[in-house]
Enzyme design. Sequence first.
Site, PDB file in Angstrom:
ATOM      1  N   HIS A 250     -16.624  32.545 -47.689  1.00  9.18           N
ATOM      2  CA  HIS A 250     -17.369  32.809 -48.982  1.00  9.18           C
ATOM      3  C   HIS A 250     -17.405  34.697 -48.878  1.00  9.18           C
ATOM      4  O   HIS A 250     -18.386  35.189 -48.432  1.00  9.18           O
ATOM      5  CB  HIS A 250     -18.827  32.485 -48.722  1.00  9.18           C
ATOM      6  CG  HIS A 250     -19.607  32.801 -50.299  1.00  9.18           C
ATOM      7  ND1 HIS A 250     -21.036  32.492 -50.062  1.00  9.18           N
ATOM      8  CD2 HIS A 250     -19.393  32.880 -51.409  1.00  9.18           C
ATOM      9  CE1 HIS A 250     -21.593  32.752 -51.327  1.00  9.18           C
ATOM     10  NE2 HIS A 250     -20.580  32.989 -52.143  1.00  9.18           N
ATOM     11  N   CYS A 274     -27.075  38.620 -52.500  1.00  7.07           N
ATOM     12  CA  CYS A 274     -27.507  39.700 -51.428  1.00  7.07           C
ATOM     13  C   CYS A 274     -26.659  41.007 -51.446  1.00  7.07           C
ATOM     14  O   CYS A 274     -26.492  41.705 -50.227  1.00  7.07           O
ATOM     15  CB  CYS A 274     -27.512  39.005 -49.999  1.00  7.07           C
ATOM     16  SG  CYS A 274     -28.706  37.648 -49.862  1.00  7.07           S
ATOM     17  N   THR A 277     -21.448  41.366 -54.537  1.00  5.52           N
ATOM     18  CA  THR A 277     -20.580  41.944 -55.599  1.00  5.52           C
ATOM     19  C   THR A 277     -20.783  43.571 -55.504  1.00  5.52           C
ATOM     20  O   THR A 277     -19.719  44.190 -55.891  1.00  5.52           O
ATOM     21  CB  THR A 277     -21.137  41.106 -57.221  1.00  5.52           C
ATOM     22  OG1 THR A 277     -20.839  39.746 -56.988  1.00  5.52           O
ATOM     23  CG2 THR A 277     -19.977  41.809 -58.208  1.00  5.52           C
ATOM     24  N   ASN A 386     -30.674  34.403 -62.432  1.00  3.75           N
ATOM     25  CA  ASN A 386     -29.251  34.139 -62.085  1.00  3.75           C
ATOM     26  C   ASN A 386     -28.285  34.183 -63.537  1.00  3.75           C
ATOM     27  O   ASN A 386     -27.199  33.463 -63.119  1.00  3.75           O
ATOM     28  CB  ASN A 386     -29.180  32.790 -61.351  1.00  3.75           C
ATOM     29  CG  ASN A 386     -27.933  32.260 -60.668  1.00  3.75           C
ATOM     30  OD1 ASN A 386     -27.338  33.122 -60.128  1.00  3.75           O
ATOM     31  ND2 ASN A 386     -27.465  31.123 -60.633  1.00  3.75           N
TER      32      ASN A 386
HETATM   33  C1  SPV Z   1     -23.013  31.990 -55.724  1.00  2.00           C
HETATM   34  O1  SPV Z   1     -23.849  31.645 -55.823  1.00  2.00           O
HETATM   35  O2  SPV Z   1     -22.460  32.399 -54.598  1.00  2.00           O
HETATM   36  C2  SPV Z   1     -21.782  32.299 -56.764  1.00  2.00           C
HETATM   37  C3  SPV Z   1     -22.154  31.721 -58.102  1.00  2.00           C
HETATM   38  O3  SPV Z   1     -20.863  32.777 -56.453  1.00  2.00           O
HETATM   39  S1  SPV Z   1     -21.817  30.215 -58.061  1.00  2.00           S
HETATM   40  O4  SPV Z   1     -20.684  29.720 -58.858  1.00  2.00           O
HETATM   41  O5  SPV Z   1     -23.056  29.494 -58.457  1.00  2.00           O
HETATM   42  O6  SPV Z   1     -21.479  29.476 -56.558  1.00  2.00           O
HETATM   43 MN    MN Z   2     -20.676  33.225 -54.331  1.00  2.30          MN
END
Ligand code: SPV
Ligand code: MN
Length: 634
Positions: A250, A274, A277, A386
């Site tokens: 991740h 956190c 991005t 979100n």
């Molecule tokens: C996250 O929540 O880590 C994301 C968005 O990148 S999701 O597609 O909801 O996982």
């Molecule tokens: Mn993510």
Amino acid sequence: MAGEVKDILKRKLTGKHYERLIAIANSKMHRFVADAIELTDPSSVYVCTDSPDDVAYIRALAIKNGEEIPLDIKGHTCHFDGYHDQGRDTFSTRYLLPTGSSLGESLKSVEKQAGVAEVRGFLKNSMADREMLICFWALGPIGSDFAIPCIQITDSPYVAHSESILYRPGYEQFKKIGDSPHFFRFLHSEGELEKFVSKNVDKRRVYIDLEEEMVYSVNTQYGGNTIGLKKLALRLAIQKASREGWLAEHMFVMGVHGPKGRVTYFTGAFPSACGKTSTSMLPGQTIVGDDIAYLRKKEGQMRCANVEKGIFGIIRDVNSKDDPIIYEALTEPIEVIFSNVLLVDNKPHWLGMGRELPKKGINHSGQWLEGTKDDKGNEITASHKNARYCLNIPDLANCDPLLDEPEGVLVGGIVYGGRDSDTWVPVEQAFNWNEGIILKGAAIESETTAATLGKEGVRTFNLMSNIDFVSIPLGRYVQINLDFANGVKKPPLVFSVNYFLRGKDGKYLNGMADKLVWILWAELRVNGDVGVLKTPTGFVPIYDDLARLFRQHLSRDFTRDDYVRQFTIRIPENLAKLDRVEKVYREKVPDTPQILFRTFDEARSRLKAAAHKHGDYISPFDLAQGGPFDLAEK
Ligand code: SPV
Ligand code: MN
């Protein structure tokens, strides 16, 4: 093709779509499609190729069905998820495991036979009044050994449209795999809709079959639960990677731009919301990806690729000052899907956009008026915390030229971050790879955020920021990470960062922009350009280097007081953290590698010895007094 499969496909697919499907000579794929048709009984079936006409068809369908609303700016649309469907459902997302097998108590599962029956029950005839979309995408750059072919079946043109932005096209790639059974499969249905959103969220399920490398998702629309190639595929990929000797993480991937045009690539793992991005989008740097990376060893090098080509980013506090590149992209006529923002006259608004928000409009709760409360008495925010935007990375001014490089990029450094108000210093280098994996990655904690359903602000253990997605026993996952540097000539340096450190008065000690300096400092370290100060927790920057970087890149002073406040080693908090995290491993992770406990013990001894000599809160200047500046590390 077996006669029965052929009959089903012939019955439901019109000539053009039948031809498209059988042009891929893959019997497992044909069986999957036939089964999905039998189960969900769609009114028609559309097979997408890589052609722009097919993507245009999907997009138009999303608008026609009311799943997306066209906005003022060309290329922009907005989608809403149901009020109770605004994040990843970590409760109803489960592994389908045969009776008697387990992945450890931290990984939620459901007995396979019962789980399959349950989810297939919810999927039964779910597409009776709609078109089934069959899409082929690839995870990873086309033509590379990172790439994994995928098939997504969905009745949601919004999901298919999002995937066309986020992933590389896979139809032609799929033709090349012949009859290979090695691809990921995703079957999704929104279930019954009410005012364009999934109605039966109590029957929302995301069930993952690791053996079959397939995922069912039903009665939900939120991207994290439905976009198969995103977090559903990550879970499948972690299992696959563990068998094949690579890593699925991740992580963002970014090019950090050092002196004289030098570019060093970094990956970074941060829990959702956190700063992942925004780190990958730091000014002056280039982005390869912001969410999921695959790492492979090639000829003694650690290399990585972004499995995506788009961003599904949180649209909160995105404004021209803090996130200028994204803000600019979001106001240009490029392709963007906004979700769960506030709409007024077909214009999107969101929290923290840098101007006052309208007092009414349409949002994730429907018609919204400022001050309205939900059924639990909580005030409904103008846009959801979100809320998201979805766009193509090549549309960004800072897209890295190696985004699609089949060989991936060389990993120079790895950064682990969390949401930590009182323990870690803003940036620190681990003493070596093992310490980095154990004391940084495997020790990440974060306060929960709006990216998952449930209470915010609860401090939780989140190893490698991957806890929601790890699909193998956690101890084994740690061991695989440790082993991954074996055979690598120059393993990446491992860093921790903490953007959320607060002072005694509870105020944040850093501004949003400061992270640029931490990342640029890490780049200098990877290239041996600066020395360090050795502390009980790791190597921290030398004051003069930070002062120079702040001046050079942020045009401001970084005082000696700032340095002391931010880089004081907080012994009691560090010891408490080690105890907290160790407890999780001792109680919940029976296969924890012994080296983890030994490394924790060593860290504890270092902290205690330092406290004995200097007290509980140690200014880095005290350590510097005749201390071991580690210039040899250069
Ligand atoms: C996250 O929540 O880590 C994301 C968005 O990148 S999701 O597609 O909801 O996982
Ligand atoms: Mn993510």
